[in-house]
Design a protein around this motif. Structure first.
Motif: not given
Length: 291
Positions: A124-132
């Protein structure tokens, strides 16, 4: 005699039960801890045959080999707040039996639950820092490598678990937004196709104009060269005629007159009105005079 035999059998059975509860084997594929009334007295029993005190000691065994955590699909948000359904798995193994037993009571199901919670938080933290785009293709491998490294230190210190690897099996858009995303992707591809077609037509017009110009230039040059050659040929013919005429003017005049006669009287129905005393009939008259 019968009582003695029965007593002997009872003694032998008791000895077998005692031996069964006193001896245990730790396999190469296992890790084990020795408990004394629930307290760990030997956190890492070596492989082989061992002896314990029955009803005092208890042995708990764990899998030494790498295990697989196949987690259910979870939903995470990217930095653009786009939801993604992520299906992932993790490879892990027990490396510290004392911490593992203390944290999970030696239960693999409980260990996988704790591990899944940690991985979900990390993803969740890693995805929240990156674009689609970064999540799907651009930095997917790097994301998994960083997550494995960051979580491994936590799981080792807290649970006695080495997190070997974390991998994403599949990333999907939620069904309610998939169609809109597909429509947008389709419109973008159609726009790119129109741009390519427009560029192609422009290049085709340039190529066609260049070809037409080259054709005109080549035709003009060919016509120029043909006129030059024709002029040179006419000049050469004129010089040849002049040379022949100067060599024997009378013969030349005679040949030209014959050609004129052949041309003039080519058809029997032709009618020519000229002066019979003119220069045109000079050679005919001379022939008649000789007769």
């Amino acid at each position: 005699m019968g009582n003695r035999s029965f007593t002997l059998v009872i003694v032998l059975l008791g000895a077998l039960v005692l031996a069964f509860n006193s001896l245990y084997i730790v396999k190469e594929t296992e890790r084990a801890v020795l408990l004394k009334f629930g307290e760990i007295v030997d956190p890492d029993i070596s492989v082989g045959l061992h002896v314990k005190t029955p009803f005092v000691h208890m042995v708990r065994k764990f899998e030494r080999r790498i295990l697989t955590l196949d987690a259910p699909t979870q939903r995470f948000l990217t930095i653009e707040k786009k939801p993604l359904d992520v299906d992932f798995y993790a490879k892990w193994r027990v490396i510290d039996t004392q911490k593992f037993y203390t944290a999970t009571n030696g239960e693999e199901v409980r260990a996988e639950g704790l591990l899944a919670q940690r991985i979900n938080t990390g993803l969740r933290n890693k995805f929240g820092e990156r674009t689609f785009h970064e999540v799907v293709s651009g930095e997917r491998d790097l994301l998994m490598t960083d997550l494995t490294r960051d979580l491994n230190s936590i799981t080792t210190s807290e649970f006695g678990i080495q997190l070997v690897d974390v991998r994403v099996k599949r990333i999907d858009l939620p069904s309610q937004v998939s169609q809109s995303v597909f429509d947008r992707m389709k419109s973008e591809r159609e726009r790119e196709a129109r741009e390519h077609r427009s560029t192609g037509r422009e290049l085709a017009e340039k190529i066609r104009a260049t070809a037409d110009r080259q054709r005109t230039v080549i035709g003009a040059n060919a016509y120029r060269d043909a006129e030059v050659l024709r002029g040179e040929g006419d000049a050469l013919a004129a010089r040849t005629y002049a040379s022949a005429y100067s060599a024997d003017p009378e013969f030349y005049s005679f040949v030209r007159s014959l050609e004129a006669y052949r041309t003039s009287f080519n058809n029997k129905g032709d009618l020519l009105v000229v002066d019979s005393e003119g220069e045109f009939f000079r050679y005919l008259k001379q022939g008649a005079d000789k007769r």
